[in-house]
Design a protein around this motif. Sequence first.
Motif, PDB file in Angstrom:
ATOM      1  N   PHE A 112      28.148   6.953 -43.645  1.00 32.49           N
ATOM      2  CA  PHE A 112      26.810   6.395 -43.438  1.00 32.49           C
ATOM      3  C   PHE A 112      25.822   7.049 -44.392  1.00 32.49           C
ATOM      4  O   PHE A 112      25.826   8.273 -44.563  1.00 32.49           O
ATOM      5  CB  PHE A 112      26.345   6.605 -41.992  1.00 32.49           C
ATOM      6  N   ASP A 113      24.954   6.241 -44.977  1.00 32.94           N
ATOM      7  CA  ASP A 113      23.870   6.774 -45.800  1.00 32.94           C
ATOM      8  C   ASP A 113      22.896   7.568 -44.944  1.00 32.94           C
ATOM      9  O   ASP A 113      22.302   8.548 -45.397  1.00 32.94           O
ATOM     10  CB  ASP A 113      23.098   5.640 -46.484  1.00 32.94           C
ATOM     11  N   GLN A 114      22.742   7.122 -43.708  1.00 28.01           N
ATOM     12  CA  GLN A 114      21.787   7.746 -42.796  1.00 28.01           C
ATOM     13  C   GLN A 114      22.280   7.563 -41.365  1.00 28.01           C
ATOM     14  O   GLN A 114      22.762   6.489 -41.000  1.00 28.01           O
ATOM     15  CB  GLN A 114      20.410   7.097 -42.959  1.00 28.01           C
ATOM     16  N   GLN A 115      22.198   8.622 -40.567  1.00 25.32           N
ATOM     17  CA  GLN A 115      22.458   8.555 -39.140  1.00 25.32           C
ATOM     18  C   GLN A 115      21.129   8.804 -38.424  1.00 25.32           C
ATOM     19  O   GLN A 115      20.568   9.889 -38.530  1.00 25.32           O
ATOM     20  CB  GLN A 115      23.486   9.604 -38.703  1.00 25.32           C
ATOM     21  N   ILE A 116      20.651   7.805 -37.713  1.00 18.03           N
ATOM     22  CA  ILE A 116      19.374   7.899 -37.026  1.00 18.03           C
ATOM     23  C   ILE A 116      19.638   8.172 -35.549  1.00 18.03           C
ATOM     24  O   ILE A 116      20.391   7.448 -34.907  1.00 18.03           O
ATOM     25  CB  ILE A 116      18.557   6.607 -37.215  1.00 18.03           C
ATOM     26  N   ILE A 117      19.035   9.218 -35.014  1.00 22.02           N
ATOM     27  CA  ILE A 117      19.221   9.732 -33.646  1.00 22.02           C
ATOM     28  C   ILE A 117      20.685   9.592 -33.173  1.00 22.02           C
ATOM     29  O   ILE A 117      20.966   8.972 -32.152  1.00 22.02           O
ATOM     30  CB  ILE A 117      18.235   9.110 -32.621  1.00 22.02           C
ATOM     31  N   PRO A 118      21.612  10.207 -33.899  1.00 21.68           N
ATOM     32  CA  PRO A 118      23.024  10.037 -33.536  1.00 21.68           C
ATOM     33  C   PRO A 118      23.429  10.870 -32.323  1.00 21.68           C
ATOM     34  O   PRO A 118      22.914  11.961 -32.089  1.00 21.68           O
ATOM     35  CB  PRO A 118      23.748  10.533 -34.787  1.00 21.68           C
ATOM     36  N   MET A 119      24.361  10.350 -31.561  1.00 20.12           N
ATOM     37  CA  MET A 119      25.038  11.123 -30.518  1.00 20.12           C
ATOM     38  C   MET A 119      26.469  11.376 -30.987  1.00 20.12           C
ATOM     39  O   MET A 119      27.173  10.461 -31.402  1.00 20.12           O
ATOM     40  CB  MET A 119      25.078  10.371 -29.192  1.00 20.12           C
TER      41      MET A 119
END
Length: 488
Positions: A112-119
């Motif tokens: 992923f280029d970006q993980q936003i608020i990942p769990m």
Amino acid sequence: MEPMNLLIIMDDEHNKKMLGCYGHPTVKTPNLDRLAARGTRFTNAYTNSPICVPARSAFATGRYVHQTGYWDNAIAYDGEVRSWGHVLQEHGHPVVSIGKLHYTNEEADTGFDQQIIPMHIEGGVGDLHGLLREPLPVRHQSRDMATRIGPGDSTYTGYDRDIADEACQWLQGEGNASRGKPWTLFTSFISPHSPLVAPQAYYDMYPPESIVLPKKRPAGFQHPWWDALNACYIFDASFADDHQRRIAIASYYALCTYIDDQVGRVLDTLAATGLDKTTRVIFLSDHGDNMGARGLWGKSNMYEESAGIPMIAAGPGIASGATCDTPVSHIDFWPTILEAVGVPPQAREAESHPGRSLFESMRMGEAEAAQRVVLSEYHAAGSISACYMIRKGDWKYIHYTGFRPELFNLREDPEEVMDRAADPACQDVLADLEDELRQRLDPVAADERAKAAQRALIEQHGGYEALERRGGGSYTPVPGEEVRLIQG
């Protein structure tokens, strides 16, 4: 197929029977029903493992659990096996995740280029208690299924609101501004996963006294694999009475409607930005939930309530108001995603994967669909030995390593109450489906490999007794939440 953006929406532990568009008479899911009305609904979609972490590793890698070794909720995807995200990055396609991933950690390169608020898995180590299979312990944390129920707010419902907020913002911002190659946005919610606590307004839609209790365990049914699962997961034994069971089911229904509203917010934003004209949408779950059927709760087995998943595809080039009866599963997302955004065919075919594009499945004829085989496998918490499922045509075969199998004709017996494994008239079918399983793996060898990996990890964390004393959590905490371990 014309390349365009792809929005994947996944929720967690959603019994495929509990959506309006799948025929449930009570559960309200108007947004997903509208998505199905303008798209194609898959009637025979399955998880490749009925538990979160292995299911999501199969989804990411396009490979079966026995091929990757991501066996359970403590052995999570770490980027060592290539994901479809890695391929998208290599070909210049933006790829972003929002919400639950349940991988090893945020630092791992998982594509992923970006993980936003990942769990990710709890504490970076996951469900260590679930490694204990020799012998199986009692999972006292299972009591949460019966005691944390009813109206209210939880960290999970709050997290789902945040995920919807972030997805809407991304679509209005980066997604709407993108003028490069088509993007993929993976938006992953948690509900209707337990704890079965639902916001009051949603809970009020489903008065417990109106809830019809699910089917019971078949009279006289005994099976050592089942018995071991029930002795480990003390879900049903933790309920005081049927009224408490009805509250739990009402809460689950409410969470189904709650998550439908969050999905609706994202779909409305997609339409408001005009991106619906250049974006395909696929909705699915990671696995199901037994929700009391046969006295079982949670997942961890191969019945339709647990191993079956809802799946809907919609958008340009996808038939509206249609159904696809071809058996499909998570591993089919590897070729599907790459085809959807326009990765060249030679790159898609450069690596051997067992899945097949969902777009091909939607075009498949009846005779070809009847030969399509889906494999699911389970090597995790509560299992005394590995359990496998083969779905082919009308038939489902469940193989319990070391124990007798089960066989169901899902066309004649969709509720799986008539086991045909001992029926003399079905022995050719039984042999054919067992052969399909053995063509794909050695069930005993895979069971032994999983247990060996689990034994090694148990020793790394101090041994069986130490992990049994440590206990385990009943759910993975959201980002910033403390791990809550429950001992006996």
